[in-house]
Design an enzyme around this catalytic site. Structure first.
Site, PDB file in Angstrom:
ATOM      1  N   GLY A 191      -0.307  -3.138   2.908  1.00 15.72           N
ATOM      2  CA  GLY A 191      -0.294  -3.709   4.697  1.00 15.72           C
ATOM      3  C   GLY A 191       0.472  -5.152   4.613  1.00 15.72           C
ATOM      4  CG  ASN A 208      -9.225  -5.795   1.858  1.00 25.81           C
ATOM      5  OD1 ASN A 208     -10.931  -5.715   1.046  1.00 25.81           O
ATOM      6  ND2 ASN A 208      -8.704  -4.671   1.537  1.00 25.81           N
ATOM      7  CB  SER A 231      -7.194  -6.742  -1.683  1.00 28.51           C
ATOM      8  OG  SER A 231      -5.086  -6.992  -0.966  1.00 28.51           O
ATOM      9  CB  SER A 232      -3.762  -2.167  -2.875  1.00 31.20           C
ATOM     10  OG  SER A 232      -5.050  -0.749  -2.299  1.00 31.20           O
ATOM     11  CB  SER A 277      -4.619  -6.895   2.729  1.00 33.11           C
ATOM     12  OG  SER A 277      -5.244  -7.146   2.508  1.00 33.11           O
ATOM     13  N   GLY A 278      -7.048  -5.074   4.385  1.00 29.79           N
ATOM     14  CA  GLY A 278      -8.778  -5.071   4.484  1.00 29.79           C
ATOM     15  C   GLY A 278      -8.606  -3.735   6.487  1.00 29.79           C
ATOM     16  CD  GLU A 336      -0.657  -8.554   1.380  1.00 33.53           C
ATOM     17  OE1 GLU A 336      -1.442  -8.261   0.632  1.00 33.53           O
ATOM     18  OE2 GLU A 336      -0.091  -9.797   0.790  1.00 33.53           O
ATOM     19  CB  THR A 377      -7.834   1.243  -0.458  1.00 26.65           C
ATOM     20  OG1 THR A 377      -7.255   0.906  -0.733  1.00 26.65           O
ATOM     21  CG2 THR A 377      -8.713   2.156  -1.735  1.00 26.65           C
TER      22      THR A 377
END
Length: 961
Positions: free
Chosen positions: A384, A157, A160-161, A107-108, A386, A112
């Protein structure tokens, strides 16, 4: 790769396959860092693209950059996400097969953004038309909409998705983007009702409250203050510096209109979002028996209005549970905790189902109904790996997904490499790698995996809790090497575990999960009577989200974990049917700081993303492989036998080339269509030789080309000169022909006119006579007399011009006289007057007079000089024209003033008398000069001085008298 070879010394290796120390993780990281410090964030491992997040804007995503990478060989230019996107596109076109791009990372790490860049590249590079532009616009605009409803700020993030997304972009046989389809996975619905400290709810809530227009907010019953809503303040960070909710609101509204949402859809959709916020503000109190009661109906009334459900029906559904006992239905009151659970479950269900409706609605706008053959490029932007301070059910599912994709990644990579080696007839050398199947089985194995144990606890009768679930895990997995709990751990490990935790040793590292909430989140149950109430809604979107057919099934719905596991299996089937391409995104540091490269963090990501394994698989003993045609085209200049053209089979040409270069048998293998080179140093040596050869070739080619251009230019000029000469000769010949025809005609007319010149004027002689007149006048113009006295220069006229000639002669004479008179100056006039006087005195009397008439009078003006003293001497100066003539005259006159005054008056030349002080010079003869010196003495005297001058002395008396 060819571009990588040239730039390897300045910015590291652009393709890790060419690293000599390919088994060294340190060399791998050093190369990444070297490129990162030069703002080169992309590096290849074969066709896999590594992207390191720089946390700053780089000027590498312009239209100019897109044009640069369009249709270019994959390895010809430096690594870039546009190069990967372009290569996938052209592979799909040339091979007519389906492809997908797997974008993965923490994440981050920039997943995306990478997905956006690929979509933007296809939007620009694919053919354009009104229909295609509409499809591409909708694909691009689906991103901000899905981000608003599915992304949120987490601790790692700001965007974050919180769901997984797989998008298929559909292309027709011409390569036009004609449609698309989106699959979403595991939306983190729990975030709707709870956020950890430092995190936010989904973006759309803040965008609506902060950016919504006053009329809209009034219609939805909302205030422009996020702190007013319970579901938005739990993380205590409503405002984030990197997020502009007002601007994002405008973007989302514009995107919805582009995706073809009408005004009613948008109104009902935001009505649902507002109803979730109002639900969060519904608070319960306990009565004397501990049952839940509503302390205020204000928030509930807004929910009632926005969902179109009677407020009393909603009130009952949130405070009572309907129990079916045989043929009767009994209402059982909720405790406060049960009421809060029911409220939050309803909020999560409304938002989750509305999100699913939104994805389906976007798919409808992207759908291509043409039945013609289509190929697709899939984009998988999945959450991602985590690891938070507290990891719950959502992190468990997300990390399981990453394990599953890592397993697929290794399988597809090994399969692709093995298939290439087998197709080329090259012996496969086994590659050692960690197979994470043991971890995937630990999670998903039937009857024994964690998901199966969790489902059993969710479905068994009795009081199943999160802790009984943990007990079952310890019972079934107590001996598993990748599983540990507080109870199973040794003393050292227990210090880092709580009693309600279990720890999995994932491929990416250890993660500790807290079992609290696992049962509830996996069940995700919504009481039946609440579902029945939602079916009464007049909001058309809610009606689609809670269909009437759903309540007919008596079968227990699948748990969340099972649904997710099954969706991953379907995704795996989708991906294995396509050719895989990979983008691995890395975080350069945890603080989002530009220019900082945290080696420990990056090393960890390199490990869990399996990049070293992929590198070993990709090399499999050979660092470089290229089709014979490509290899020969690049390096043929290094061998005389293959330069400039090899006319035989390409493989034979490559064999000749490598033998000439001195390749040893263990350094390369010849496949069916490709050459395989084992060592990077072999390729580097070849490339270095090519660089040297290239300069020599460039000089020779330049010389040849310049000669070719010069010859071509000479031929062009020669052809042009020939054409010009031909045209010019033609023009001149035609002019000469016309001139001669005209001359013949004129001569005939002239002869005829000459013959009849003395006759009366007729057509035949009129032009001749005109010619005679003109000719005479032209000759006369150039031979006119210059003076009045010239009586012989005037031309004798032809008979036809006799009268005219005489008139002209008189006019010319009068003109010369007038011109002469007007040109006489006063001086000349005076001289002429003197000539007249002279004529009267001497004409007919003196023989030399006639010869003097034409000669101007000589200037014989006389001037006089005298001193300023009291003497009586004066000197008359005369002009001398002959050296033998006597010069100036010295006179002594007692009546000096009277004499000079008379002379001045007669001559009218008063200015010619000069009074001089000291000495006066005079001319004795022409060219011989004398002088008179004046002085004062006691007696006047005149004598010749020693210097030869005449000395004149005046007495004092004349001075003082």
């Amino acid at each position: 790769m060819e571009g990588a070879l040239i730039a390897r010394d300045r910015v590291g290796i652009q393709d890790f396959v060419l690293l000599d120390a390919h088994n060294s993780e340190t060399a791998f990281l050093d190369n990444l860092k070297k490129r990162f410090t030069e703002d080169l964030i992309y590096t290849y491992i074969g066709t896999l693209l590594i992207s390191v997040n720089p946390y700053k804007e780089l000027d590498i995503y312009t239209k100019k950059q897109m044009d640069l990478y369009m249709g270019v060989n994959f390895f010809e230019l430096p690594p870039h996400i546009y190069a990967l996107a372009d290569n996938v596109y052209h592979t799909m076109l040339s091979e007519a097969n389906n492809n997908f791009i797997l974008i993965s990372g923490e994440s981050g790490a920039g997943k995306t953004e990478a997905s956006k860049k690929i979509l933007q590249y296809y939007a620009v590079s694919c053919p354009s038309s009104t229909l295609l532009d509409t499809v591409r616009d909708r694909m691009l605009m689906s991103n901000p909409v899905l981000e608003a409803f599915g992304n949120a700020k987490t601790m790692k993030n700001d965007n974050s998705s919180r769901f997984g997304k797989y998008m298929d972009i559909q292309f027709d046989c011409q390569g036009d983007a004609v449609g698309g389809h989106i699959l979403s996975y595991l939306l983190e619905k729990s975030r709707v009702v709870h956020q950890n400290h430092g995190e936010r709810n989904f973006h759309i809530f803040y965008q609506l409250v902060e950016g919504g227009e006053e009329d809209l907010l009034r219609h939805l019953g909302l205030e422009k203050d996020t702190k007013r809503y319970s579901y938005l303040v739990q993380g205590e960070c409503s405002n984030v510096s990197s997020i502009n909710d007002k601007n994002d609101w405008k973007t989302v509204k514009n995107a919805l209109s582009v995706i073809d949402f009408d005004a009613n859809d948008i109104e009902h959709l935001f009505g649902i979002i507002a109803s979730v916020l109002h639900l969060g503000n519904v608070h319960f109190d306990g009565d004397t028996k501990g049952y839940a009661t509503l302390n205020t109906n204000a928030a509930l009334r807004w929910v009632s209005k926005l969902l179109g459900i009677h407020v009393q029906v909603l009130h009952e559904a949130l405070t009572f549970r309907k129990i079916e006992a045989k043929s009767e239905e009994v209402l059982s009151p909720f405790t406060v905790d049960h009421a809060i659970y029911a409220r939050d479950a309803l909020a999560k269900a409304i938002y989750g189902r509305a999100f699913t409706w939104l994805v389906n609605r976007i798919n409808e706008s992207l759908e291509n109904k043409d039945s013609g053959r289509k190929t697709v490029i899939g984009l998988l932007d999945i959450y991602g790996f985590e690891v938070f301070s507290v990891n719950s059910f959502e992190q468990f599912c997300i990390n399981y997904c990453n394990e599953k994709l890592q397993q697929l990644f290794i399988q597809l990579t090994l399969k692709a490499e093995q298939e290439e080696y087998e197709a080329e007839g090259i012996g496969w050398e086994p590659v050692q790698f960690f197979n994470n199947k043991i971890i995937c089985d630990l999670v998903e194995e039937k009857h024994r995996g964690i998901i199966s144990v969790l489902d059993e606890e969710c479905m068994r009768p009795g009081d199943a809790t999160d802790l009984t679930f943990l007990d079952k895990l310890e019972e079934k997995m107590g001996n598993h090497p990748h599983f540990v709990t507080y109870k199973l751990a040794d003393k050292k490990t227990r210090k880092s575990l709580e009693r309600g935790d279990f720890r999995l040793l994932h491929y990416a590292g250890e993660v500790t999960y807290c079992v609290v909430g696992f049962i509830d989140k996996n069940n995700d149950l919504l009481y039946k009577n609440i579902k029945d109430v939602m079916r009464l809604s007049k909001n058309p979107i809610i009606q689609q989200c809670f269909p009437a057919t759903e309540g007919d099934s008596r079968r227990r719905p699948e748990t969340v974990a099972t649904q997710f596991k099954n969706s991953l299996l379907r995704l795996t089937e989708i991906l294995t049917a396509k050719e895989a391409w990979y983008v691995r995104c890395l975080k350069s540091n945890d603080n989002k700081q530009p220019g900082k490269f945290d080696e420990v963090l990056v090393r960890h990501q390199v490990k869990y993303l399996g990049l070293m394994e992929h590198l070993r698989v990709r090399r499999a003993g050979f660092a470089y492989r290229r089709r014979y045609e490509v290899f020969l085209k690049r390096y043929k200049a290094l061998c005389p036998a293959t330069w400039p053209h090899w006319k035989g089979v390409p493989s034979d040409g490559v064999e000749k080339l490598v033998q000439h270069l001195g390749y040893q048998p263990d350094e390369y293998k010849m496949g069916k269509t490709k050459i395989f080179i084992r060592y990077a140093r072999t390729l580097f040596a070849t490339e270095d030789a090519f660089e040297i050869c290239k300069h020599e070739l460039a000089t020779r080619i330049q010389a040849k080309y310049k000669g070719y251009r010069a010859k071509g230019e000479f031929r062009k000029q020669k052809e042009a000169a020939t054409k010009i000469e031909t045209c010019w000769r033609g023009v001149q010949a035609r002019k000469e022909r016309d001139r001669r025809a005209w001359a013949v005609k004129i001569i005939k007319q002239f002869i005829k006119g000459y013959i009849t010149r003395r006759e009366a004027k007729t057509t035949d002689n009129s032009e001749y006579l005109a010619f005679v007149r003109q000719s005479y006048l032209n000759r006369l113009k150039d031979n006119l007399p210059k003076t009045v006295l010239d009586k012989i220069t005037w031309l004798t006229p032809p008979p036809v011009m006799t009268e005219t000639s005489e008139i002209l002669r008189q006019l010319h004479t009068r003109m010369m006289v007038r011109k002469y008179v007007r040109g006489i100056t006063p001086q000349k006039k005076a001289q002429l007057q003197q000539k007249v006087v002279t004529s009267g005195i001497f004409k007919g009397k003196k023989d030399s007079y006639p010869s003097s008439i034409a000669v101007p009078f000589v200037d014989t003006r006389i001037s006089a000089s005298l001193s300023n003293l009291g003497d009586s001497v004066m000197i008359l100066h005369v002009a001398l024209n002959d050296p033998k003539q006597k010069g100036d005259m010295i006179l002594q006159c007692d009546h000096l003033f009277e004499a000079l005054t008379k002379l001045a008056m007669i001559a009218n030349k008063q200015n010619n008398i000069k009074v001089v002080q000291g000495s006066i010079k005079f001319e004795i003869q022409a060219g011989k000069e004398g002088g008179v010196d004046f002085s004062v003495g006691q007696e006047p005297m005149i004598y010749k001085g020693k210097n030869g001058h005449l000395m004149v002395v005046s007495d004092y008396f004349h001075i003082f008298a």
